[in-house]
Design an enzyme around this catalytic site. Sequence first.
Site, PDB file in Angstrom:
ATOM      1  CG  ASP A   9      -1.702   1.216   1.418  1.00 31.25           C
ATOM      2  OD1 ASP A   9      -2.357   1.604   0.433  1.00 31.25           O
ATOM      3  OD2 ASP A   9      -1.686   1.822   2.504  1.00 31.25           O
ATOM      4  CG  LEU A  10       1.622   5.704  -1.930  1.00 34.05           C
ATOM      5  CD1 LEU A  10       3.119   5.539  -2.115  1.00 34.05           C
ATOM      6  CD2 LEU A  10       1.027   6.450  -3.134  1.00 34.05           C
ATOM      7  CG  ASP A  11      -1.955   7.395   0.275  1.00 35.31           C
ATOM      8  OD1 ASP A  11      -1.056   8.175  -0.062  1.00 35.31           O
ATOM      9  OD2 ASP A  11      -2.954   7.155  -0.434  1.00 35.31           O
ATOM     10  CB  THR A  17       0.370  10.664   1.675  1.00 36.78           C
ATOM     11  OG1 THR A  17       0.583   9.259   1.505  1.00 36.78           O
ATOM     12  CG2 THR A  17       1.416  11.442   0.907  1.00 36.78           C
ATOM     13  CE  LYS A  45      -4.942   6.100   8.814  1.00 40.60           C
ATOM     14  NZ  LYS A  45      -4.049   5.755   9.924  1.00 40.60           N
ATOM     15  CB  SER A 114      -1.913   2.737  -3.856  1.00 41.87           C
ATOM     16  OG  SER A 114      -2.537   3.941  -3.477  1.00 41.87           O
ATOM     17  CB  ALA A 115      -7.400   3.067  -2.912  1.00 41.29           C
ATOM     18  CE  LYS A 145      -5.541  -1.165  -1.074  1.00 37.80           C
ATOM     19  NZ  LYS A 145      -4.355  -0.439  -0.558  1.00 37.80           N
ATOM     20  CD  GLU A 169      -3.358  -1.871   2.938  1.00 42.00           C
ATOM     21  OE1 GLU A 169      -3.457  -0.949   3.778  1.00 42.00           O
ATOM     22  OE2 GLU A 169      -3.708  -1.729   1.769  1.00 42.00           O
ATOM     23  CG  ASP A 170      -1.879   2.664   6.372  1.00 41.68           C
ATOM     24  OD1 ASP A 170      -2.306   2.188   5.294  1.00 41.68           O
ATOM     25  OD2 ASP A 170      -2.070   3.848   6.702  1.00 41.68           O
TER      26      ASP A 170
HETATM   27  C1  BG6 Z   1      -5.824   5.448  -0.192  1.00 41.42           C
HETATM   28  C2  BG6 Z   1      -5.947   6.251   1.068  1.00 41.42           C
HETATM   29  O1  BG6 Z   1      -4.509   4.984  -0.318  1.00 41.42           O
HETATM   30  O2  BG6 Z   1      -6.144   6.236  -1.342  1.00 41.42           O
HETATM   31  C3  BG6 Z   1      -7.319   6.903   1.145  1.00 41.42           C
HETATM   32  O3  BG6 Z   1      -5.751   5.417   2.183  1.00 41.42           O
HETATM   33  C4  BG6 Z   1      -7.598   7.706  -0.125  1.00 41.42           C
HETATM   34  O4  BG6 Z   1      -7.364   7.737   2.279  1.00 41.42           O
HETATM   35  C5  BG6 Z   1      -7.450   6.799  -1.335  1.00 41.42           C
HETATM   36  O5  BG6 Z   1      -8.902   8.250  -0.100  1.00 41.42           O
HETATM   37  C6  BG6 Z   1      -7.687   7.533  -2.660  1.00 41.42           C
HETATM   38  O6  BG6 Z   1      -6.665   8.482  -2.828  1.00 41.42           O
HETATM   39  P1  BG6 Z   1      -6.655   9.656  -3.885  1.00 41.42           P
HETATM   40  O7  BG6 Z   1      -5.230  10.163  -3.806  1.00 41.42           O
HETATM   41  O8  BG6 Z   1      -6.959   9.062  -5.235  1.00 41.42           O
HETATM   42  O9  BG6 Z   1      -7.663  10.657  -3.474  1.00 41.42           O
HETATM   43 MG    MG Z   2      -2.738   3.212   3.514  1.00 44.60          MG
END
Ligand code: BG6
Ligand code: MG
Length: 215
Positions: A9-11, A17, A45, A114-115, A145, A169-170
């Site tokens: 996962d990224l964020d 972030t 998240k 990542s989402a 997710k 993952e967080d």
């Molecule tokens: C996920 C985050 O990685 O990405 C969420 O945990 C976020 O908080 C989602 O809403 C979508 O991100 P973005 O950058 O496309 O708005």
């Molecule tokens: Mg995350």
Amino acid sequence: MNLKACLFDLDGVLVDTAVFHFQAWRRLANELGFDFTEHQNEQLKGISRMESLDRILAWGGVSLTEGEKLAWATRKNGWYLELVNQMTPADVLPGVRDFLENLREAGIKTALGSASKNAPLILERVGIADLFDAIVDGNQTSRSKPDPEVFVLGAKVLGVPPDECLVFEDALAGIEAAHRGGMKAVGVGSAAVLTEADALIPGFTSVSLQSLRLL
Ligand code: BG6
Ligand code: MG
């Protein structure tokens, strides 16, 4: 396990972030006349931008048209990007770059799962894009997710079966997504939140490949 690939996962895992998302969503809520807590934020998240907005509006009891929702989501993303655009390679979380390089040396494949639709921009800003064999993000997926889509697609692009993949993952939703995709998941963060994780790490500074293979 026969560890052949790691999916990240990224964020909140590779970069901090998750805090920027929280700040920007809170600003949106405040402008609409309400607030929400860090505890509630855990439920956002791993969740896509539009689904996060729906959850937040429900907390505030605010109902908007589809057009208004799009406008607010765009505004939130602008605030978020103001923070992201200040990031530099120094903002990669401690130990992450070394760990990714170790995996490469050990012949273990890496993918981003990542989402976020902002993932490519963030990876470029912090200079770790070339450490991934595959990048799957919110631009290629349509199901948020805990649906396993993002990880299943990542494993497919890497050509590695799910039971040889390990997810980092967080988010609770991300751990569930990994499990639903037939993968083990390491929680990055606190045991109080990531109750379903197969293992927990506080971060990447002292992760050994040996211990991960024991999972
Ligand atoms: C996920 C985050 O990685 O990405 C969420 O945990 C976020 O908080 C989602 O809403 C979508 O991100 P973005 O950058 O496309 O708005
Ligand atoms: Mg995350």
